[in-house]
Design a protein around this motif. Sequence first.
Motif, PDB file in Angstrom:
ATOM      1  N   THR A  50      50.807  53.272  45.871  1.00 34.55           N
ATOM      2  CA  THR A  50      50.720  52.586  47.158  1.00 34.55           C
ATOM      3  C   THR A  50      51.848  52.995  48.086  1.00 34.55           C
ATOM      4  O   THR A  50      51.633  53.233  49.276  1.00 34.55           O
ATOM      5  N   ILE A  51      53.074  53.075  47.553  1.00 39.93           N
ATOM      6  CA  ILE A  51      54.218  53.467  48.373  1.00 39.93           C
ATOM      7  C   ILE A  51      54.049  54.894  48.886  1.00 39.93           C
ATOM      8  O   ILE A  51      54.273  55.179  50.067  1.00 39.93           O
ATOM      9  N   VAL A 110      49.857  50.385  60.927  1.00 40.44           N
ATOM     10  CA  VAL A 110      49.270  51.375  60.019  1.00 40.44           C
ATOM     11  C   VAL A 110      49.745  51.136  58.592  1.00 40.44           C
ATOM     12  O   VAL A 110      48.959  51.251  57.635  1.00 40.44           O
ATOM     13  N   GLY A 111      51.031  50.789  58.438  1.00 41.80           N
ATOM     14  CA  GLY A 111      51.560  50.521  57.102  1.00 41.80           C
ATOM     15  C   GLY A 111      50.845  49.367  56.421  1.00 41.80           C
ATOM     16  O   GLY A 111      50.519  49.438  55.232  1.00 41.80           O
ATOM     17  N   VAL A 112      50.578  48.292  57.161  1.00 42.93           N
ATOM     18  CA  VAL A 112      49.842  47.154  56.598  1.00 42.93           C
ATOM     19  C   VAL A 112      48.426  47.575  56.214  1.00 42.93           C
ATOM     20  O   VAL A 112      47.917  47.180  55.156  1.00 42.93           O
ATOM     21  N   ALA A 163      51.750  41.150  47.863  1.00 39.45           N
ATOM     22  CA  ALA A 163      52.017  40.756  49.255  1.00 39.45           C
ATOM     23  C   ALA A 163      53.493  40.757  49.611  1.00 39.45           C
ATOM     24  O   ALA A 163      53.848  40.879  50.797  1.00 39.45           O
ATOM     25  N   ILE A 164      54.369  40.615  48.631  1.00 39.31           N
ATOM     26  CA  ILE A 164      55.802  40.438  48.899  1.00 39.31           C
ATOM     27  C   ILE A 164      56.412  41.583  49.728  1.00 39.31           C
ATOM     28  O   ILE A 164      57.162  41.318  50.677  1.00 39.31           O
ATOM     29  N   PRO A 165      56.155  42.869  49.433  1.00 37.98           N
ATOM     30  CA  PRO A 165      56.793  43.931  50.224  1.00 37.98           C
ATOM     31  C   PRO A 165      56.494  43.855  51.712  1.00 37.98           C
ATOM     32  O   PRO A 165      57.390  44.065  52.544  1.00 37.98           O
ATOM     33  N   ILE A 166      55.254  43.539  52.089  1.00 42.03           N
ATOM     34  CA  ILE A 166      54.906  43.435  53.507  1.00 42.03           C
ATOM     35  C   ILE A 166      55.611  42.241  54.142  1.00 42.03           C
ATOM     36  O   ILE A 166      56.095  42.301  55.283  1.00 42.03           O
ATOM     37  N   ILE A 167      55.692  41.134  53.411  1.00 34.67           N
ATOM     38  CA  ILE A 167      56.375  39.940  53.929  1.00 34.67           C
ATOM     39  C   ILE A 167      57.852  40.227  54.157  1.00 34.67           C
ATOM     40  O   ILE A 167      58.444  39.771  55.142  1.00 34.67           O
ATOM     41  N   ILE A 168      58.461  41.000  53.259  1.00 27.45           N
ATOM     42  CA  ILE A 168      59.874  41.347  53.403  1.00 27.45           C
ATOM     43  C   ILE A 168      60.083  42.307  54.575  1.00 27.45           C
ATOM     44  O   ILE A 168      61.054  42.198  55.334  1.00 27.45           O
ATOM     45  N   ALA A 169      59.158  43.237  54.761  1.00 23.48           N
ATOM     46  CA  ALA A 169      59.318  44.263  55.797  1.00 23.48           C
ATOM     47  C   ALA A 169      59.093  43.722  57.202  1.00 23.48           C
ATOM     48  O   ALA A 169      59.736  44.184  58.153  1.00 23.48           O
ATOM     49  N   PRO A 219      59.908  41.005  59.075  1.00 20.82           N
ATOM     50  CA  PRO A 219      60.989  40.535  59.956  1.00 20.82           C
ATOM     51  C   PRO A 219      61.815  41.656  60.578  1.00 20.82           C
ATOM     52  O   PRO A 219      62.319  41.514  61.700  1.00 20.82           O
ATOM     53  N   PHE A 220      61.948  42.791  59.879  1.00 19.10           N
ATOM     54  CA  PHE A 220      62.721  43.904  60.415  1.00 19.10           C
ATOM     55  C   PHE A 220      62.016  44.592  61.580  1.00 19.10           C
ATOM     56  O   PHE A 220      62.643  45.250  62.398  1.00 19.10           O
ATOM     57  N   PHE A 221      60.672  44.456  61.643  1.00 18.48           N
ATOM     58  CA  PHE A 221      59.897  45.089  62.702  1.00 18.48           C
ATOM     59  C   PHE A 221      59.509  44.108  63.807  1.00 18.48           C
ATOM     60  O   PHE A 221      58.946  44.528  64.811  1.00 18.48           O
ATOM     61  N   GLN A 222      59.799  42.819  63.610  1.00 21.49           N
ATOM     62  CA  GLN A 222      59.247  41.800  64.499  1.00 21.49           C
ATOM     63  C   GLN A 222      59.649  42.004  65.959  1.00 21.49           C
ATOM     64  O   GLN A 222      58.813  41.920  66.861  1.00 21.49           O
ATOM     65  N   GLU A 223      60.935  42.281  66.212  1.00 20.00           N
ATOM     66  CA  GLU A 223      61.402  42.428  67.587  1.00 20.00           C
ATOM     67  C   GLU A 223      60.680  43.579  68.278  1.00 20.00           C
ATOM     68  O   GLU A 223      60.159  43.444  69.390  1.00 20.00           O
TER      69      GLU A 223
END
Length: 287
Positions: A74-75, A202-204, A262-268, A270-274
């Motif tokens: 997946t990665i 795209v990553g999601v 689901a955890i990796p997407i949830i962690i990622a 916040p870093f992209f939110q802004e």
Amino acid sequence: MKGHKKFLALSHAFLIFGSILCIAPFWLLVTASLSEESYAVKNGYSFIPKKWSLSAYQFLLQKWQIFGRGYLVTIAVTVIGVLLCLVITMMLAYMLSRPKLPCGKLFNFIIIFTMLFNGGIVSTYIMYSQVFHIKNTLWALIIPNLLTNAFFIIMVKNYFHSNIPEELVEAARIDGTSEFGIFLRIVMPLSKPIIATLALLVGVNYWNDWQNAMYYVDDQKLYSIQSILNAINESSQYLMQGSGGASLPTETARMAAAVIGAIPIIIAYPFFQEYFVRGITAGAVKG
């Protein structure tokens, strides 16, 4: 002023209620994965289970050869797919954003046409499996359907129209900078919000994709984490391989596997939110 305060209070209440509706299913998923198997089977899942247990996660650790390989696939697929999508989409969108592009209207029509019509699953499967021969390869998880799409191209093109000053491009062109140099040195540094937005979307898509594996992959060594979760949902026997028929927490293990996926997407996120908020807003404005 009173009306404004009432509107703000109502808006906050609505957003809080909407947030609870979004969080509640995931919270139930987490608590279900932490429930004791026998209790969950007998009484069902609840938001606050009476009997807690880590047996599902302990069981998944024993099966980490399956899940670890799925994570690596997946990665790899997500990283390669996002990079290729960024290159293709950014370059194509920049080309379409140029006002003097020869046959620009024709190219725009072709892009929009793909949003409305496609060849269907059968013809697509024949093309990828018998013409391009990507079946049972890593490319089968990267190329079909997800590499890029018209929505992303139009979103990035609109961002270029709204946020890249044409005067800046013309000044660089007068200084003798090539079109490719303008794209790399001027357009790309000014496009961080839309790049982050596109990478996240795209990553999601790549991380959550399981359909391409269902169509094009038979080799379990190429299963992504979502394909493994799909196999578990279809049959709990997938997790029973090599377990000698012992009593195992298959129901709660399904929930635990979904949490791990689901955890990796949830962690990622916040870093992209802004950048995501700025990019999606600017990209939605018609240029």
